[in-house]
Design an enzyme around this catalytic site. Structure first.
Site, mmCIF file in Angstrom:
data_model
loop_
_atom_site.group_PDB
_atom_site.id
_atom_site.type_symbol
_atom_site.label_atom_id
_atom_site.label_comp_id
_atom_site.label_asym_id
_atom_site.label_seq_id
_atom_site.Cartn_x
_atom_site.Cartn_y
_atom_site.Cartn_z
ATOM 1 N N LYS A 1 0.842 -1.218 0.000
ATOM 2 C CA LYS A 1 0.000 0.000 0.000
ATOM 3 C C LYS A 1 0.863 1.248 0.000
ATOM 4 O O LYS A 1 0.590 2.212 -0.732
ATOM 5 C CB LYS A 1 -0.904 -0.026 1.228
ATOM 6 C CG LYS A 1 -1.396 1.339 1.700
ATOM 7 C CD LYS A 1 -2.134 1.219 3.027
ATOM 8 C CE LYS A 1 -2.412 2.577 3.653
ATOM 9 N NZ LYS A 1 -1.232 3.208 4.288
ATOM 10 N N ASN A 2 1.905 1.250 0.841
ATOM 11 C CA ASN A 2 2.696 2.471 1.022
ATOM 12 C C ASN A 2 3.717 2.716 -0.093
ATOM 13 O O ASN A 2 4.452 3.690 -0.050
ATOM 14 C CB ASN A 2 3.391 2.453 2.388
ATOM 15 C CG ASN A 2 2.390 2.664 3.504
ATOM 16 O OD1 ASN A 2 1.236 2.999 3.260
ATOM 17 N ND2 ASN A 2 2.832 2.452 4.734
ATOM 18 N N ARG B 1 -3.675 10.265 2.678
ATOM 19 C CA ARG B 1 -2.577 11.224 2.820
ATOM 20 C C ARG B 1 -1.873 11.479 1.491
ATOM 21 O O ARG B 1 -0.972 12.295 1.395
ATOM 22 C CB ARG B 1 -1.531 10.702 3.820
ATOM 23 C CG ARG B 1 -2.116 10.398 5.174
ATOM 24 C CD ARG B 1 -1.074 10.371 6.231
ATOM 25 N NE ARG B 1 -0.426 11.652 6.429
ATOM 26 C CZ ARG B 1 -1.013 12.719 6.955
ATOM 27 N NH1 ARG B 1 -2.253 12.664 7.331
ATOM 28 N NH2 ARG B 1 -0.348 13.845 7.092
ATOM 29 N N CYS C 1 -4.717 7.633 8.778
ATOM 30 C CA CYS C 1 -5.016 7.187 10.143
ATOM 31 C C CYS C 1 -4.780 8.289 11.154
ATOM 32 O O CYS C 1 -3.799 9.025 11.053
ATOM 33 C CB CYS C 1 -4.147 5.982 10.485
ATOM 34 S SG CYS C 1 -4.616 4.525 9.565
ATOM 35 N N ARG D 1 0.098 14.493 12.784
ATOM 36 C CA ARG D 1 0.467 14.325 11.382
ATOM 37 C C ARG D 1 0.550 15.654 10.612
ATOM 38 O O ARG D 1 -0.146 15.840 9.594
ATOM 39 C CB ARG D 1 -0.453 13.317 10.683
ATOM 40 C CG ARG D 1 -0.537 12.009 11.441
ATOM 41 C CD ARG D 1 -1.131 10.887 10.640
ATOM 42 N NE ARG D 1 -0.178 10.305 9.710
ATOM 43 C CZ ARG D 1 -0.427 9.256 8.942
ATOM 44 N NH1 ARG D 1 -1.597 8.679 8.991
ATOM 45 N NH2 ARG D 1 0.481 8.795 8.117
ATOM 46 N N ASP E 1 4.144 0.567 12.009
ATOM 47 C CA ASP E 1 2.913 -0.102 11.545
ATOM 48 C C ASP E 1 2.866 -1.582 11.947
ATOM 49 O O ASP E 1 1.819 -2.207 11.859
ATOM 50 C CB ASP E 1 2.792 0.010 10.021
ATOM 51 C CG ASP E 1 2.977 1.425 9.545
ATOM 52 O OD1 ASP E 1 2.006 2.047 9.127
ATOM 53 O OD2 ASP E 1 4.112 1.920 9.610
ATOM 54 N N VAL F 1 7.644 6.847 16.681
ATOM 55 C CA VAL F 1 7.366 7.470 15.375
ATOM 56 C C VAL F 1 6.106 8.352 15.443
ATOM 57 O O VAL F 1 6.099 9.474 14.931
ATOM 58 C CB VAL F 1 7.242 6.402 14.267
ATOM 59 C CG1 VAL F 1 6.959 7.063 12.914
ATOM 60 C CG2 VAL F 1 8.517 5.567 14.197
ATOM 61 N N ARG G 1 -8.950 -0.407 3.524
ATOM 62 C CA ARG G 1 -8.034 0.613 2.992
ATOM 63 C C ARG G 1 -6.632 0.043 2.738
ATOM 64 O O ARG G 1 -5.910 0.531 1.869
ATOM 65 C CB ARG G 1 -7.949 1.776 3.995
ATOM 66 C CG ARG G 1 -7.275 3.008 3.465
ATOM 67 C CD ARG G 1 -7.607 4.207 4.314
ATOM 68 N NE ARG G 1 -6.762 4.367 5.480
ATOM 69 C CZ ARG G 1 -5.515 4.817 5.434
ATOM 70 N NH1 ARG G 1 -4.962 5.129 4.286
ATOM 71 N NH2 ARG G 1 -4.810 4.940 6.534
HETATM 72 C C1 LIG Z 1 0.930 6.299 3.117
HETATM 73 C C2 LIG Z 1 2.171 5.972 3.863
HETATM 74 O O1 LIG Z 1 3.200 5.657 3.288
HETATM 75 N N1 LIG Z 1 2.070 5.967 5.193
HETATM 76 C C3 LIG Z 1 3.228 5.601 5.979
HETATM 77 C C4 LIG Z 1 4.149 6.787 6.101
HETATM 78 O O2 LIG Z 1 3.378 7.840 6.693
HETATM 79 P P1 LIG Z 1 3.931 9.330 6.640
HETATM 80 O O3 LIG Z 1 4.720 9.520 5.408
HETATM 81 O O4 LIG Z 1 2.767 10.221 6.887
HETATM 82 O O5 LIG Z 1 4.870 9.309 7.921
HETATM 83 P P2 LIG Z 1 6.171 10.169 8.200
HETATM 84 O O6 LIG Z 1 7.358 9.285 8.115
HETATM 85 O O7 LIG Z 1 6.131 11.393 7.360
HETATM 86 O O8 LIG Z 1 5.948 10.592 9.726
HETATM 87 C C5 LIG Z 1 6.921 10.330 10.713
HETATM 88 C C6 LIG Z 1 6.892 11.393 11.760
HETATM 89 O O9 LIG Z 1 7.242 12.654 11.198
HETATM 90 C C7 LIG Z 1 6.298 13.634 11.560
HETATM 91 N N2 LIG Z 1 6.168 14.639 10.468
HETATM 92 C C8 LIG Z 1 5.991 14.191 9.179
HETATM 93 C C9 LIG Z 1 5.841 15.102 8.147
HETATM 94 C C10 LIG Z 1 5.857 16.489 8.448
HETATM 95 O O10 LIG Z 1 5.716 17.348 7.572
HETATM 96 N N3 LIG Z 1 6.044 16.880 9.739
HETATM 97 C C11 LIG Z 1 6.194 15.986 10.784
HETATM 98 O O11 LIG Z 1 6.363 16.369 11.931
HETATM 99 C C12 LIG Z 1 4.999 12.838 11.782
HETATM 100 O O12 LIG Z 1 4.086 13.544 12.578
HETATM 101 C C13 LIG Z 1 5.527 11.583 12.438
HETATM 102 O O13 LIG Z 1 5.704 11.801 13.816
HETATM 103 O O14 LIG Z 1 5.267 6.435 6.904
HETATM 104 C C14 LIG Z 1 4.938 6.041 8.242
HETATM 105 C C15 LIG Z 1 6.236 5.735 8.982
HETATM 106 O O15 LIG Z 1 6.848 4.597 8.454
HETATM 107 C C16 LIG Z 1 3.995 4.847 8.224
HETATM 108 O O16 LIG Z 1 3.553 4.588 9.542
HETATM 109 C C17 LIG Z 1 2.784 5.112 7.357
HETATM 110 O O17 LIG Z 1 2.071 3.908 7.176
HETATM 111 C C1 LIG Z 2 -0.572 4.887 9.012
HETATM 112 C C2 LIG Z 2 -0.833 4.200 7.916
HETATM 113 O O1 LIG Z 2 -1.257 4.679 6.736
HETATM 114 P P1 LIG Z 2 -1.599 6.172 6.279
HETATM 115 O O2 LIG Z 2 -0.310 6.918 6.302
HETATM 116 O O3 LIG Z 2 -2.109 5.960 4.903
HETATM 117 O O4 LIG Z 2 -2.609 6.688 7.246
HETATM 118 C C3 LIG Z 2 -0.636 2.727 7.851
HETATM 119 O O5 LIG Z 2 -0.561 2.196 6.720
HETATM 120 O O6 LIG Z 2 -0.578 2.097 8.915
#
Ligand SMILES: CC(=O)N[C@H]1[C@@H](OP(=O)(O)OP(=O)(O)OC[C@H]2O[C@@H](n3ccc(=O)[nH]c3=O)[C@H](O)[C@@H]2O)O[C@H](CO)[C@@H](O)[C@@H]1O
Ligand SMILES: C=C(OP(=O)(O)O)C(=O)O
Length: 438
Positions: A23-24, A97, A121, A126, A311, A333, A419
């Site tokens: 998915k990711n 997202r 989620c 986020r 995850d 995280v 999802r």
């Molecule tokens: C669709 C997808 O691929 N989702 C994955 C992606 O989420 P996603 O890409 O949203 O996760 P991030 O790695 O960006 O987030 C990690 C941390 O960085 C923080 N942060 C992120 C961006 C930002 O602009 N500012 C900030 O502070 C977030 O709040 C969090 O605490 O990676 C996560 C970490 O492996 C996974 O759990 C999610 O399943």
């Molecule tokens: C947090 C997750 O996904 P998303 O970033 O799409 O919410 C997830 O796949 O567990």
């Protein structure tokens, strides 16, 4: 579609299931197709709601999407993007997202973009500050509006040097999708290096991009003027694989997960073994099983890759309720990823959550008001209950708990699980689970 499952638990899950593309990764590769001036073809694409959501967004932008779900083949033709009249984008607000990753490709193609509010989620605040800072550094104007963000780059985007405050997956992808066609060289320090990001780099390289990844989380990109489409087979979903592995452990089961691969799951496999689970890596997948005897408690910390991914945490915590002794899990995280444990406690688990950084090094969330450490005391029998699914992984964890508990549980809101878990009720059936969907 009905959103309710009655689960009659207590039967070990036993059998073979297949996981397809991650998915990711798949959703990001779909966005990458916007950067090409010829069609792309992605294989091993699972039939999950996030694929449907991103397909809808791409279609809105003029991409022709053709998905053969049984074959897992997705064809994406972006030739009409320039002439598309984008309406109803607001209807996609809150759906996932992924829209934020459309920024770079749309700015390159059209010079402007409107991005609806994001979904995904609810496991923390986020924020998207890293994303917006990156886009501004490339030269984009960012304007926050009601229901979304408007961006423009009338003078194009230029390569830049950026250090991320934290190795964010999404922000690293944002940078990649923007830098590949920006003018000049971009250097990203403290980049995320998750396997899904590496596979996105594979896709972009096939399209014509020049990207190098150093061992110290530094990624360098030389911008190019044009990219073509790609043909690619998506890497497998290591989160889904670990979820079924945790289900095997919690229910005393034995599941062969076709499509699971070892290199992307090293940290999970180590932990699985420490808890007392056994696995057998084969050419086509990995067999995960409970070998009998007691499971062992562990101390665990989630982290960015190559650490134990966040995850994986939620499904594994259910198995830890069946382990002997005190387990400690420190979530580093996301600040708010233990909400799902309330339902487990309601089913008889002994889980206490704490604001302190327990069991490891201090993280970003210490000394703040976040319950981001959990102590699980086991083993505790789980009792059937009425459960409302809170989010994707938390929902799957509740499902595992219901499958572990004796008696009939009612699980509401299971559409959230669709999802990210392809045809999960068919897989449950194949594994001998007793349930009905209403
Ligand atoms: C669709 C997808 O691929 N989702 C994955 C992606 O989420 P996603 O890409 O949203 O996760 P991030 O790695 O960006 O987030 C990690 C941390 O960085 C923080 N942060 C992120 C961006 C930002 O602009 N500012 C900030 O502070 C977030 O709040 C969090 O605490 O990676 C996560 C970490 O492996 C996974 O759990 C999610 O399943
Ligand atoms: C947090 C997750 O996904 P998303 O970033 O799409 O919410 C997830 O796949 O567990």
């Amino acid at each position: 579609m009905n959103d309710l499952l009655y689960v009659n638990g207590g039967t070990p899950l036993d059998g073979t299931i297949t996981v397809r593309g991650a998915k990711n990764f798949v959703s990001k590769a779909m966005v990458a197709s916007l950067l090409g001036d010829t069609p792309s073809e992605l294989r091993n694409v699972p039939e999950i709601r996030d694929v449907a959501v991103v397909s809808g967004l791409l279609e809105l932008h003029g991409v022709t999407v053709d998905y053969d779900a049984p074959a897992g083949v997705l064809r994406l033709d972006p030739s009409n993007v320039e002439s598309a009249h984008v309406a109803d984008i607001d209807a996609h607000a809150g759906s996932s997202r992924i829209p934020i990753l459309f920024c770079g490709p749309l700015l390159h193609r059209l010079g402007e973009a409107f991005i609806p509010d994001l979904g995904g989620c609810r496991i923390g605040d986020r924020p998207i500050n890293y994303h917006l800072d990156i886009l501004r550094q490339f030269g984009a104007h960012v304007d926050k509006r009601e229901q979304g963000i408007y961006l423009a780059a009338p003078n194009g985007l230029r390569g830049t040097k950026i250090t991320l405050p934290y190795p964010s997956v999404g922000a690293t992808e944002q940078l990649l999708l923007t830098a590949v066609r920006a003018e000049g060289i971009t250097e990203l320090s403290n980049a995320a290096i998750e396997p899904e990001i590496m596979d996105l780099i594979n896709v972009l390289q096939k399209m014509g991009a020049i990207i190098s990844v150093d061992t110290d989380r530094v990624i360098r990109i030389e911008g190019v003027a044009r990219l073509s489409g790609y043909r690619h087979t998506a890497l497998g979903d290591r989160i889904e694989a670990a979820s079924w592995a945790s289900a095997a452990l919690a229910t005393h089961g034995d599941i062969f997960v076709k499509g699971a691969t070892q290199p992307e799951m090293t940290a999970f496999l180590n932990t699985f073994r420490k808890v007392g689970g056994e696995f057998d890596v084969q050419d086509e997948g990995i067999r995960f099983f409970h070998p009998g005897g007691d499971l062992r408690s562990i101390v665990l910390e989630t982290d960015v890759h190559p650490g134990f991914m966040t995850d994986w945490q939620q499904p594994l915590v259910v198995a830890l309720t069946q382990a002997t002794g005190l387990s400690i899990v420190h979530e580093t995280v996301y600040e708010n990823r233990f909400g799902f444990t309330d339902a487990l406690v309601g089913m008889g688990a002994t889980i206490q959550v704490y604001k302190d950084c327990l069991g490891g090094r201090p993280c970003r969330f210490g000394q703040r008001n976040f319950y981001h450490s959990a102590v699980i005391s086991g083993p505790t029998p789980l009792a059937a209950a009425e459960i409302e699914v809170p989010d994707l992984r938390g929902g799957f964890s509740h499902l595992i708990a219901a499958l572990t508990a004796k008696g009939t549980s009612t699980v509401r809101g299971i559409q959230l699980i669709d999802r990210g878990y392809e045809r999960f009720t068919e897989k449950l059936e194949a594994l001998g689970a007793e349930f009905s969907r209403e």
